[in-house]
Design an enzyme around this catalytic site. Structure first.
Site, mmCIF file in Angstrom:
data_model
loop_
_atom_site.group_PDB
_atom_site.id
_atom_site.type_symbol
_atom_site.label_atom_id
_atom_site.label_comp_id
_atom_site.label_asym_id
_atom_site.label_seq_id
_atom_site.Cartn_x
_atom_site.Cartn_y
_atom_site.Cartn_z
ATOM 1 N N LYS A 1 -13.734 -7.173 -8.096
ATOM 2 C CA LYS A 1 -14.159 -7.408 -6.719
ATOM 3 C C LYS A 1 -15.670 -7.620 -6.717
ATOM 4 O O LYS A 1 -16.416 -6.811 -7.274
ATOM 5 C CB LYS A 1 -13.783 -6.231 -5.812
ATOM 6 N N GLU B 1 -1.467 -0.461 -9.157
ATOM 7 C CA GLU B 1 -2.931 -0.514 -9.113
ATOM 8 C C GLU B 1 -3.508 0.825 -8.705
ATOM 9 O O GLU B 1 -3.054 1.439 -7.736
ATOM 10 C CB GLU B 1 -3.373 -1.604 -8.135
ATOM 11 N N ASP C 1 -0.112 -0.549 -4.745
ATOM 12 C CA ASP C 1 -1.513 -0.123 -4.813
ATOM 13 C C ASP C 1 -1.648 1.220 -4.116
ATOM 14 O O ASP C 1 -1.508 1.319 -2.899
ATOM 15 C CB ASP C 1 -2.407 -1.166 -4.140
ATOM 16 N N ASP D 1 -8.821 -0.420 -10.298
ATOM 17 C CA ASP D 1 -9.609 -1.024 -9.214
ATOM 18 C C ASP D 1 -10.854 -0.192 -9.004
ATOM 19 O O ASP D 1 -11.918 -0.481 -9.549
ATOM 20 C CB ASP D 1 -8.776 -1.133 -7.945
ATOM 21 N N LYS E 1 0.842 -1.195 0.000
ATOM 22 C CA LYS E 1 0.000 0.000 0.000
ATOM 23 C C LYS E 1 0.880 1.249 0.000
ATOM 24 O O LYS E 1 1.808 1.382 0.812
ATOM 25 C CB LYS E 1 -0.917 0.004 1.223
#
Length: 356
Positions: free
Chosen positions: A266, A217, A189, A242, A161
């Site tokens: 997702k 991402e 991400d 995403d 992250k």
């Protein structure tokens, strides 16, 4: 086989360690557990997780959405599932996580009615599904130490992250790469945490420092599809969407714009397995791979994502680690973890017998 009722209840699951991204910090997760009942005596299980900063949903909106879906689906023939899923998707706008929970439970029920695992119902022989593990935001030294611990636990892919101050993010990635060496795969991400120019700056800094990453991402704001394309055109490694991609329509738009190299599916964003299959098909037709991920969800909905991943050739990256952060499991049965490996039970549906 008729759908007779849909019920739900809420559980709060403390996390074993806080989970921090550029968008939020989570110390416990609220999940809505759903059961779909049939006149055959079989029950399907599903769940949903609110993520207000991403999907805009709360526990109250999910439970209200489930009740609305119950009122429209009750009495329908479950085996005529094309009509069932069309009604599920058309009877209410939005409420994607509520739709996902019911969709998962219906798929579980359908596979149980045939006495086969869900991945078989979805058309795939089970294959190995090895998840990455997420390293949440912290100072560089702490993130490097946690990365080293996860590698020792058997994880060969780390999802890092980032998102915020560019120099701090670079320091994080340098510390992590120094800690784990060159053989460990690193994904980054940003959760919308950079501007497009900052994302390109990070990409070029990583190239200069010879820090290898597999993909980046969601570097910039979800609505900024032109920004995503700018990053893709100016970075040497793949850029995945995403938060920019919820629906099959979003997937088609991203493909048409040539804005990304891949997409993160997702179930909580797209409304469940039925729509996820459409997204995967669009991506596959365009020659674009997919990563399958999750919100901070319990093992019920993550199990559904794993079964889907096991059935689709172009879902070749797996970010299904959320249950590893949970201190308790609200379901009996389902998937299990052996290090990074997700193992499927040889049982019908999701392999879940009840909630605890």
């Amino acid at each position: 086989m008729k759908l007779t009722d849909i019920t739900s209840r809420t559980v709060s699951i403390p996390l074993s360690t806080p989970f921090r991204t550029a968008l939020r910090t989570v110390t416990s997760m609220e999940n809505v557990l759903v059961e779909v009942h049939s006149d055959s005596g079989l029950t399907g299980f599903g769940s949903a997780a609110p993520a207000t900063v991403i999907t805009g949903e709360t526990v109250a909106s999910i439970t209200g959405g489930v009740d609305h879906l119950r009122d429209h689906l009750r009495g329908m023939d479950i085996t005529a599932y094309e009509a069932l899923f069309n009604t599920l998707n058309d009877c209410i706008i939005g409420c994607m996580s509520a739709k996902a929970a019911v969709d998962i439970a219906i798929h579980d029920l359908l596979a149980k009615s045939l006495n086969i695992p869900l991945y078989r119902f979805l058309g795939g022989p089970v294959r190995e599904v090895d998840t990455d593990i997420t390293i949440s935001l912290d100072d560089p030294a702490a993130m490097a130490a946690k990365s080293g611990e996860r590698v020792k636990q058997g994880f060969s892919t780390l999802k890092i992250k980032v998102g915020g101050d560019v120099e701090t993010d670079l320091a994080r990635l340098k510390s992590i790469r120094d800690s784990v060496g060159d053989t460990i795969c690193i994904r980054i991400d940003a959760n919308q945490g950079w501007t497009p120019k900052q994302a390109v700056q990070v990409g070029r800094m990583l190239e200069r420092e010879n820090i290898q990453v597999e993909l980046m991402e969601q570097p910039c704001a979800a609505h900024d599809l032109e920004g995503l394309r700018f990053v893709r055109e100016n970075c040497s490694f793949p850029v995945y969407a995403d938060e920019s991609m919820f629906s099959p329509r979003d997937a088609l738009r991203l493909v048409t714009m040539k804005a990304v190299d891949g997409m993160n599916i997702k179930l909580m964003k797209c409304g469940g397995i039925y729509n996820a299959i459409k997204i995967a098909a669009i991506a596959d037709t365009a020659g674009i791979p997919c990563l399958i991920g999750s919100m901070m969800e319990c093992s019920v909905s993550v199990a559904a994502a794993a079964h889907l991943a096991a059935s689709r050739r172009n879902i070749d990256k797996f970010d299904l680690d959320a249950p590893l952060f949970c201190s308790v499991n609200p379901a009996r049965g389902g998937i299990t973890y052996r290090g990074c490996r997700i193992e499927f039970p040889d049982l019908p549906g999701l392999g879940i017998s009840s909630y605890t």
